[in-house]
Design a protein around this motif. Sequence first.
Motif, PDB file in Angstrom:
ATOM      1  N   GLN A  64      28.187  28.942  18.559  1.00  0.00           N
ATOM      2  CA  GLN A  64      28.905  30.097  18.032  1.00  0.00           C
ATOM      3  C   GLN A  64      27.877  31.079  17.461  1.00  0.00           C
ATOM      4  OE1 GLN A  64      32.041  28.825  15.435  1.00  0.00           O
ATOM      5  NE2 GLN A  64      32.575  30.899  14.783  1.00  0.00           N
ATOM      6  N   LYS A  65      28.015  32.352  17.774  1.00  0.00           N
ATOM      7  CA  LYS A  65      27.008  33.354  17.419  1.00  0.00           C
ATOM      8  C   LYS A  65      26.830  33.466  15.908  1.00  0.00           C
ATOM      9  CE  LYS A  65      26.895  36.945  20.034  1.00  0.00           C
ATOM     10  NZ  LYS A  65      27.166  38.252  20.701  1.00  0.00           N
ATOM     11  N   ASN A  66      25.545  33.598  15.489  1.00  0.00           N
ATOM     12  CA  ASN A  66      25.175  33.851  14.091  1.00  0.00           C
ATOM     13  C   ASN A  66      25.600  32.751  13.115  1.00  0.00           C
ATOM     14  OD1 ASN A  66      24.117  36.398  14.825  1.00  0.00           O
ATOM     15  ND2 ASN A  66      26.153  37.310  14.673  1.00  0.00           N
ATOM     16  N   CYS A  67      25.707  31.531  13.615  1.00  0.00           N
ATOM     17  CA  CYS A  67      26.218  30.445  12.760  1.00  0.00           C
ATOM     18  C   CYS A  67      25.245  29.281  12.581  1.00  0.00           C
ATOM     19  CB  CYS A  67      27.524  29.892  13.335  1.00  0.00           C
ATOM     20  SG  CYS A  67      28.941  30.990  13.148  1.00  0.00           S
ATOM     21  N   ASN A  68      24.398  29.041  13.554  1.00  0.00           N
ATOM     22  CA  ASN A  68      23.664  27.783  13.579  1.00  0.00           C
ATOM     23  C   ASN A  68      22.149  27.982  13.513  1.00  0.00           C
ATOM     24  OD1 ASN A  68      26.121  26.345  13.889  1.00  0.00           O
ATOM     25  ND2 ASN A  68      26.132  26.884  16.068  1.00  0.00           N
ATOM     26  N   LEU A  69      21.428  26.908  13.628  1.00  0.00           N
ATOM     27  CA  LEU A  69      19.979  26.950  13.772  1.00  0.00           C
ATOM     28  C   LEU A  69      19.650  26.465  15.180  1.00  0.00           C
ATOM     29  CD1 LEU A  69      18.681  25.605  10.331  1.00  0.00           C
ATOM     30  CD2 LEU A  69      18.599  27.960  11.185  1.00  0.00           C
ATOM     31  N   THR A  70      19.298  27.405  16.033  1.00  0.00           N
ATOM     32  CA  THR A  70      18.952  27.110  17.416  1.00  0.00           C
ATOM     33  C   THR A  70      17.537  27.612  17.636  1.00  0.00           C
ATOM     34  OG1 THR A  70      21.270  27.446  18.038  1.00  0.00           O
ATOM     35  CG2 THR A  70      19.649  27.391  19.811  1.00  0.00           C
ATOM     36  N   PHE A  71      16.581  26.698  17.758  1.00  0.00           N
ATOM     37  CA  PHE A  71      15.188  27.117  17.786  1.00  0.00           C
ATOM     38  C   PHE A  71      14.331  26.141  18.579  1.00  0.00           C
ATOM     39  CE2 PHE A  71      15.807  24.386  14.133  1.00  0.00           C
ATOM     40  CZ  PHE A  71      14.643  23.648  13.997  1.00  0.00           C
ATOM     41  N   SER A  72      13.140  26.621  18.944  1.00  0.00           N
ATOM     42  CA  SER A  72      12.160  25.792  19.641  1.00  0.00           C
ATOM     43  C   SER A  72      10.853  25.800  18.865  1.00  0.00           C
ATOM     44  CB  SER A  72      11.913  26.313  21.065  1.00  0.00           C
ATOM     45  OG  SER A  72      13.068  26.178  21.865  1.00  0.00           O
ATOM     46  N   LEU A  73      10.254  24.627  18.776  1.00  0.00           N
ATOM     47  CA  LEU A  73       8.939  24.443  18.158  1.00  0.00           C
ATOM     48  C   LEU A  73       7.915  24.221  19.257  1.00  0.00           C
ATOM     49  CD1 LEU A  73      10.146  21.956  15.483  1.00  0.00           C
ATOM     50  CD2 LEU A  73       8.631  23.820  14.880  1.00  0.00           C
ATOM     51  N   LEU A  74       6.753  24.845  19.122  1.00  0.00           N
ATOM     52  CA  LEU A  74       5.712  24.692  20.128  1.00  0.00           C
ATOM     53  C   LEU A  74       4.492  23.994  19.530  1.00  0.00           C
ATOM     54  CD1 LEU A  74       7.182  27.708  20.725  1.00  0.00           C
ATOM     55  CD2 LEU A  74       5.762  27.426  22.735  1.00  0.00           C
ATOM     56  N   PHE A  75       4.074  22.934  20.208  1.00  0.00           N
ATOM     57  CA  PHE A  75       2.906  22.182  19.792  1.00  0.00           C
ATOM     58  C   PHE A  75       1.908  22.110  20.940  1.00  0.00           C
ATOM     59  CE2 PHE A  75       6.423  20.150  17.311  1.00  0.00           C
ATOM     60  CZ  PHE A  75       6.030  20.586  16.054  1.00  0.00           C
ATOM     61  N   ILE A  76       0.648  21.877  20.606  1.00  0.00           N
ATOM     62  CA  ILE A  76      -0.389  21.718  21.622  1.00  0.00           C
ATOM     63  C   ILE A  76      -1.152  20.428  21.338  1.00  0.00           C
ATOM     64  CG2 ILE A  76      -2.268  22.839  22.865  1.00  0.00           C
ATOM     65  CD1 ILE A  76      -1.441  25.475  21.674  1.00  0.00           C
ATOM     66  N   PRO A  77      -0.538  19.283  21.612  1.00  0.00           N
ATOM     67  CA  PRO A  77      -1.249  18.013  21.400  1.00  0.00           C
ATOM     68  C   PRO A  77      -2.262  17.772  22.510  1.00  0.00           C
ATOM     69  CG  PRO A  77       0.888  17.606  22.376  1.00  0.00           C
ATOM     70  CD  PRO A  77       0.812  19.086  22.118  1.00  0.00           C
ATOM     71  N   LYS A  78      -3.150  16.815  22.289  1.00  0.00           N
ATOM     72  CA  LYS A  78      -4.179  16.523  23.286  1.00  0.00           C
ATOM     73  C   LYS A  78      -3.583  15.891  24.535  1.00  0.00           C
ATOM     74  CE  LYS A  78      -7.990  16.029  19.988  1.00  0.00           C
ATOM     75  NZ  LYS A  78      -9.018  15.126  19.433  1.00  0.00           N
ATOM     76  N   ASN A  79      -2.479  15.161  24.370  1.00  0.00           N
ATOM     77  CA  ASN A  79      -1.822  14.576  25.530  1.00  0.00           C
ATOM     78  C   ASN A  79      -0.317  14.547  25.281  1.00  0.00           C
ATOM     79  OD1 ASN A  79      -1.063  11.903  24.258  1.00  0.00           O
ATOM     80  ND2 ASN A  79      -3.292  11.796  24.059  1.00  0.00           N
TER      81      ASN A  79
END
Length: 259
Positions: A64-79
Amino acid sequence: MFNKDRFQQLLKTSWVGHTFEYLPEVNSTNTYAKKIDNLLPGTVVLTDYQTHGKGQNNKSWKIQKNCNLTFSLLFIPKNATRLPLLTLACASAIEDVLRTSFNLSKVALKWPNDVMVGSLKLVGILTEVVHLGNSVDRVIVGIGLNVNQTEFPSELLDVATSLKAISKVEQDREKLLSDILSRIEFNYQRWVTNSLDLVKEVNAKLIGYGEWVTLEIDGVVIEEKNKFLGMNEKGELQVLNKDFEVDTFSYEQIRIHPD
């Protein structure tokens, strides 16, 4: 609308979330995150409306618009090994915040990627890897947390819930995200350093852990009961079979069905 300025004032992490992109609308934060140039570790991409969100096995994730937490986290691990453990380390971080901040006693983790309150889903996570040749370019952890959503599609009425539905109170999304990222940063560092305490912590929160359960592998239900032993330090799922031998699975296409 999510208040980016207020969120950044509340943020107390060392590096996660310091690079932050807010998108009022996007097809999918994970899809967007795959195309970011000059990527910095800990980047967070958040949207208030995701038109083509997806979960595990290409299932749609409707919000539902403007209601939730919708997100992506970006990591750069070695493997890109032990990703199931990374997924559940992030889930465990969210569980910590929910349990302490909202006094939720029935919150638990569901293998391989959900946070549940009782029998209802509150959080879904989708972890994806982008390779550049033979090396890992980035790992993307997409998270959808139902915060203030009050309307769900009919097929989800008995499946999903939100913090507002549970508490009957409008929740502060900016503070909640800040708290979650702090805990995720802590768990990510433990994941990087192969912390056995992290493995034990996650296992203790998994639904069915230590119980005789029914396994479903690639959609096929296994008749014999297996004892769910949780994950090992490699992030592999382990079960004790009827012959009291330990079987190890290195992929996520397994579902655990406690009795």
